[in-house]
Write a protein that holds these residues in place. Structure first.
Motif, short mmCIF file in Angstrom:
data_model
loop_
_atom_site.label_atom_id
_atom_site.label_comp_id
_atom_site.label_asym_id
_atom_site.label_seq_id
_atom_site.Cartn_x
_atom_site.Cartn_y
_atom_site.Cartn_z
N THR A 98 0.83 -1.19 0.00
CA THR A 98 0.00 0.00 0.00
C THR A 98 0.87 1.26 0.00
OG1 THR A 98 -0.08 0.14 2.42
CG2 THR A 98 -1.78 -1.22 1.31
N ALA A 99 0.22 2.40 -0.15
CA ALA A 99 0.95 3.66 -0.16
C ALA A 99 1.75 3.84 1.13
CB ALA A 99 -0.03 4.82 -0.35
N VAL A 100 1.12 3.62 2.26
CA VAL A 100 1.83 3.83 3.52
C VAL A 100 2.93 2.78 3.71
CG1 VAL A 100 0.28 2.44 5.00
CG2 VAL A 100 1.52 4.40 5.96
N GLU A 101 2.71 1.56 3.24
CA GLU A 101 3.74 0.53 3.36
C GLU A 101 4.94 0.83 2.47
OE1 GLU A 101 0.79 -3.26 4.44
OE2 GLU A 101 1.35 -2.85 2.35
N ASN A 102 4.71 1.43 1.30
CA ASN A 102 5.83 1.83 0.45
C ASN A 102 6.72 2.85 1.16
OD1 ASN A 102 6.23 1.03 -2.59
ND2 ASN A 102 4.02 0.86 -2.21
N ILE A 103 6.11 3.74 1.92
CA ILE A 103 6.89 4.73 2.67
C ILE A 103 7.61 4.07 3.83
CG2 ILE A 103 6.73 6.82 4.07
CD1 ILE A 103 4.38 7.64 2.27
N MET A 104 6.97 3.10 4.47
CA MET A 104 7.59 2.42 5.60
C MET A 104 8.78 1.58 5.17
SD MET A 104 4.10 1.44 7.70
CE MET A 104 4.93 0.55 9.01
N VAL A 105 8.78 1.09 3.92
CA VAL A 105 9.95 0.36 3.41
C VAL A 105 11.17 1.28 3.41
CG1 VAL A 105 10.97 -0.64 1.33
CG2 VAL A 105 8.70 -1.35 2.06
N ALA A 106 10.98 2.53 2.99
CA ALA A 106 12.09 3.49 3.01
C ALA A 106 12.59 3.71 4.43
CB ALA A 106 11.65 4.80 2.38
N GLN A 107 11.67 3.76 5.38
CA GLN A 107 12.07 3.88 6.78
C GLN A 107 12.86 2.67 7.24
OE1 GLN A 107 8.01 4.45 8.35
NE2 GLN A 107 8.73 6.36 9.26
N TYR A 108 12.43 1.49 6.81
CA TYR A 108 13.08 0.24 7.23
C TYR A 108 14.55 0.23 6.84
CZ TYR A 108 14.35 -4.71 7.13
OH TYR A 108 14.99 -5.91 7.30
N TYR A 109 14.86 0.67 5.63
CA TYR A 109 16.26 0.66 5.17
C TYR A 109 17.08 1.77 5.81
CZ TYR A 109 15.23 -2.92 1.73
OH TYR A 109 14.87 -4.10 1.13
N HIS A 110 16.40 2.74 6.43
CA HIS A 110 17.12 3.83 7.07
C HIS A 110 17.25 3.63 8.58
CE1 HIS A 110 17.50 7.91 8.85
NE2 HIS A 110 18.29 8.11 7.82
N SER A 111 16.15 3.24 9.22
CA SER A 111 16.16 3.11 10.68
C SER A 111 15.08 2.13 11.12
CB SER A 111 15.96 4.49 11.33
OG SER A 111 14.81 5.13 10.79
N ILE A 112 13.95 2.65 11.60
CA ILE A 112 12.86 1.81 12.09
C ILE A 112 11.55 2.30 11.48
CG2 ILE A 112 11.57 1.06 14.13
CD1 ILE A 112 14.10 1.55 15.79
N PRO A 113 10.75 1.40 10.89
CA PRO A 113 9.46 1.82 10.33
C PRO A 113 8.55 2.39 11.42
CG PRO A 113 10.07 -0.36 9.53
CD PRO A 113 11.03 -0.02 10.63
N ASP A 114 7.87 3.46 11.08
CA ASP A 114 6.98 4.13 12.00
C ASP A 114 5.73 4.52 11.22
OD1 ASP A 114 5.58 6.08 13.50
OD2 ASP A 114 7.39 6.65 14.58
N LYS A 115 4.65 3.75 11.40
CA LYS A 115 3.44 3.96 10.60
C LYS A 115 2.86 5.35 10.83
CE LYS A 115 -0.90 1.80 9.19
NZ LYS A 115 -1.80 0.64 9.37
N LYS A 116 2.86 5.81 12.06
CA LYS A 116 2.31 7.14 12.36
C LYS A 116 3.07 8.21 11.59
CE LYS A 116 1.21 10.22 16.22
NZ LYS A 116 1.27 10.40 17.70
N GLU A 117 4.38 8.09 11.56
CA GLU A 117 5.21 9.06 10.84
C GLU A 117 4.97 8.94 9.33
OE1 GLU A 117 9.72 10.75 11.40
OE2 GLU A 117 9.43 8.59 11.46
N ALA A 118 4.83 7.71 8.83
CA ALA A 118 4.57 7.50 7.41
C ALA A 118 3.22 8.09 7.01
CB ALA A 118 4.63 6.01 7.08
N LEU A 119 2.22 7.93 7.86
CA LEU A 119 0.91 8.51 7.58
C LEU A 119 0.98 10.04 7.57
CD1 LEU A 119 -1.35 6.16 9.74
CD2 LEU A 119 -1.38 6.37 7.24
N ALA A 120 1.79 10.59 8.45
CA ALA A 120 1.96 12.05 8.48
C ALA A 120 2.61 12.53 7.19
CB ALA A 120 2.79 12.45 9.70
N ALA A 121 3.54 11.73 6.65
CA ALA A 121 4.19 12.09 5.38
C ALA A 121 3.18 12.08 4.25
CB ALA A 121 5.34 11.13 5.09
N LEU A 122 2.27 11.11 4.26
CA LEU A 122 1.21 11.07 3.25
C LEU A 122 0.27 12.27 3.39
CD1 LEU A 122 0.16 7.32 2.97
CD2 LEU A 122 1.22 8.73 1.20
N ALA A 123 -0.04 12.62 4.62
CA ALA A 123 -0.89 13.78 4.86
C ALA A 123 -0.22 15.05 4.34
CB ALA A 123 -1.20 13.91 6.35
N ARG A 124 1.10 15.09 4.44
CA ARG A 124 1.86 16.26 3.96
C ARG A 124 1.65 16.51 2.48
NH1 ARG A 124 3.42 19.65 1.84
NH2 ARG A 124 5.25 20.97 1.94
#
Length: 223
Positions: A98-124
């Motif tokens: 999903t859209a939010v999971e695609n963003i969380m993958v980027a978080q995974y390779y950088h640090s730790i996935p954070d769904k709340k933060e990923a949702l905030a990025a989508l809201a942005r």
């Protein structure tokens, strides 16, 4: 203060063909620069050098205090992950996430996935209501906005966008460019690579490349 500085940068293929030829370029923190030129002008090669995907064969490339020509290819990968947010013409979203999971993958390779933060990025980027949708359920403009959210999620020092409107219709192009204007107003440093004059004109400054050289430069949204 300079975020990016290129001095006498060249890129030779096969020891002879100069895709980038003795380029000098400085990008200040918070600046929005468009790199323009026809196919074969060297703009994609320059983007790959700045984006830590290739190493220049001559000169120096200083990004956020690090000389990219002096580090290993493995270190380049880490620098690209930590310092650069990439926006691609072809989106490169994982089709079964999903859209939010695609963003969380980027978080995974950088640090730790954070769904709340990923949702905030989508809201942005105005897509909080599309978080659970697969890429196939999104329009081209929505997919590109997911890409922008993904590029922002790890707080990069440089947003590097390769033909960010190349696959979009006029309405979605305007929407995406409005997001770039907002990001620039917020202080983000942006480098867009484009062959489209109307896209390049949106930037604070633009350079035009031809045969591996910078042949023209314009400021204040005038090329």
């Amino acid at each position: 203060m300079s975020l990016l500085e290129l001095k006498n940068v060249s890129m030779a293929y096969g020891g002879k063909v100069l895709a980038v030829n003795n380029v000098d370029l400085t990008v200040e923190k918070g600046e929005w620069l468009a790199v323009m030129g026809p196919s074969g002008s060297g703009k994609t090669t320059l983007m790959n050098i700045i984006g830590c995907m290739d190493k220049a064969t001559a000169g120096s490339v200083i990004l956020d205090g690090v000389d990219l020509t002096e580090v290993s290819h493995r270190q380049l990968t880490t620098l690209r992950r930590d310092k650069i947010g990439m926006v691609f013409q072809q989106f490169h979203l994982i089709p079964y996430l999903t859209a939010v999971e695609n963003i969380m993958v980027a978080q995974y390779y950088h640090s730790i996935p954070d769904k709340k933060e990923a949702l905030a990025a989508l809201a942005r980027v105005g897509l909080e209501d599309r978080a659970a949708h697969l890429p196939s359920q999104l329009s081209g403009g929505e997919q590109q906005r997911v890409c922008i959210a993904r590029a922002l999620i790890n707080y990069p020092v440089l947003i590097l966008a390769d033909e960010p409107t190349g696959n979009l219709d006029e309405a979605n192009e305007k929407l995406v460019m409005q997001i770039f204007h907002e990001l620039h107003d917020e202080g983000h440093t942006i480098l867009t690579v484009t062959h489209a004059p109307e896209v390049g004109a949106e930037a604070e400054r633009a350079i035009i490349m031809d045969h591996g050289r910078i042949v023209k430069s314009g400021v204040n949204r005038a090329v």
